[in-house]
Scaffold this active site. Structure first.
Site: not given
Ligand code: PBG
Length: 337
Positions: A326, A217, A124, A260, A229, A207, A287, A126, A134
């Protein structure tokens, strides 16, 4: 009527009254093989910086990866997914496909020391763009779209470059995470054209535009500098588009479908398992989901081990074949006890 006879003779509690019986009828088993550990890589040397909003997770410099991956391998975890924090960002995110980009360096280092550890590269832009989006922004290329719109097909060209450069550095699997239309087909053809036809794609097929990514982030320094996004990630209140997203990615040859976040989207995991039982299904326990448990445990409000294992079991019960977590190192240590 005699009340004794009116009772239903089925008593589910019979199969719960001893630990041995509970073990016999247990159906969902977590294994270290289920886990994928995310790893954040940054420039510098000797850097092992704990992420404030994600206790127990670190930004690591490339030289620190050997020790970290040794721990991961010793615990029996089969795979890592890498996220890079580049030294310099620009509008086009060019470090993402640089020969000496942070992920390329990290991948080479890991594969040199741990050839059997599966390295998944998040594909990606970003973390690499100065605007934090992204993909390639419209600016004034298309008058019919807003300035900050992530252009679809212009972004695909960069994703192809990133994927090829990550695999050239040794990545075992490509995980495009931008929710850009046709990303799977584009990356597949780029890999195949470069004789990487054996490299699987793990598509972030479904996602959602989720606030549960907040701590990530900070960790990956990839927050959008303006806007959000929502023009590419899914709306949390929509469910029917998950079928479209998954069907398209399967038709384009993805090897894994990912959902996700995980915990607030178990219904989505279950639907996709039902829709595509032939495809590997990965849950990304993100996260914010991790940090909530860590924070509550720190306050003494929840039992961290029990709640973590319950959450991971729920993802498997819903249908996940793998879990990006994690918690992976902690959970593996608990399973190995
Ligand atoms: C990048 C990406 C993100 C996450 C994984 N790959 C951030 C987003 O889409 O803003 C989030 C992972 C997480 O919160 O653990 N595109």
């Amino acid at each position: 009527m005699n009340s004794a006879h009116s009772h239903d003779s089925r008593r589910p509690r019979r199969l719960r009254h001893s630990d041995g019986i509970r073990r016999m009828v247990r159906q969902i088993r977590l294994s270290v093989d289920d886990f994928i550990q995310p790893v954040f890589v940054t420039h510098g040397s000797g850097v092992r910086r704990e992420i404030e909003s994600m206790p127990g997770q670190f930004q690591l410099s490339v030289d620190e990866l050997e020790r970290e991956c040794q721990t991961i391998v010793d615990l029996g975890i089969p795979a890592v997914i890498l996220f890079g924090i580049p030294e310099a960002k620009n509008a086009l995110g060019t470090e993402s496909f640089a020969e000496n980009g942070i992920i390329q360096q990290a991948t080479r280092k890991i594969k040199q020391h741990f050839p059997n550890l599966v390295v998944i590269a998040d594909t990606c832009l970003c973390e690499y763009t100065d605007h934090g989006h992204c993909g390639i922004l419209n600016s004034d290329q298309n008058q019919n779209l807003p300035q900050d719109y992530v252009l679809n097909d212009e972004t695909l060209a960069t994703l192809r470059n990133i994927a090829v450069s990550q695999v050239a550095a040794g990545a075992d699997m490509i995980a495009p995470s931008g929710m850009i239309d046709n990303m799977v087909a584009s990356i597949r053809s780029a890999l195949d054209e470069n004789r990487f036809e054996h490299i699987p794609i793990m598509s972030y097929a479904v996602k959602y535009a989720s606030a549960f990514y907040g701590p990530f982030r900070d960790a990956a320094d990839g927050a959008p500098q303006f806007g959000d996004r929502k023009t590419h990630q899914m709306d949390p209140a929509n469910v029917s588009q998950i079928l479209l997203e998954a069907d398209i990615d399967v038709a384009q040859g993805t090897d894994f479908l990912m959902v996700k976040p995980a915990l607030a989207y178990l219904d989505v995991i279950a639907s996709l398992k039902n829709r595509h039982p032939e495809i590997q299904l990965t849950a990304y326990n993100v996260s914010g989901e991790y940090s909530m448990i860590k924070a509550a445990a720190k306050c003494g409000w929840l039992d961290e081990q029990q709640v973590t294992m319950e959450a991971l079991i729920a993802m498997k019960r819903a249908g996940a074949d793998q879990i990006i977590a994690y918690h992976a190192k902690d959970a593996a240590a608990w399973l190995n006890q």
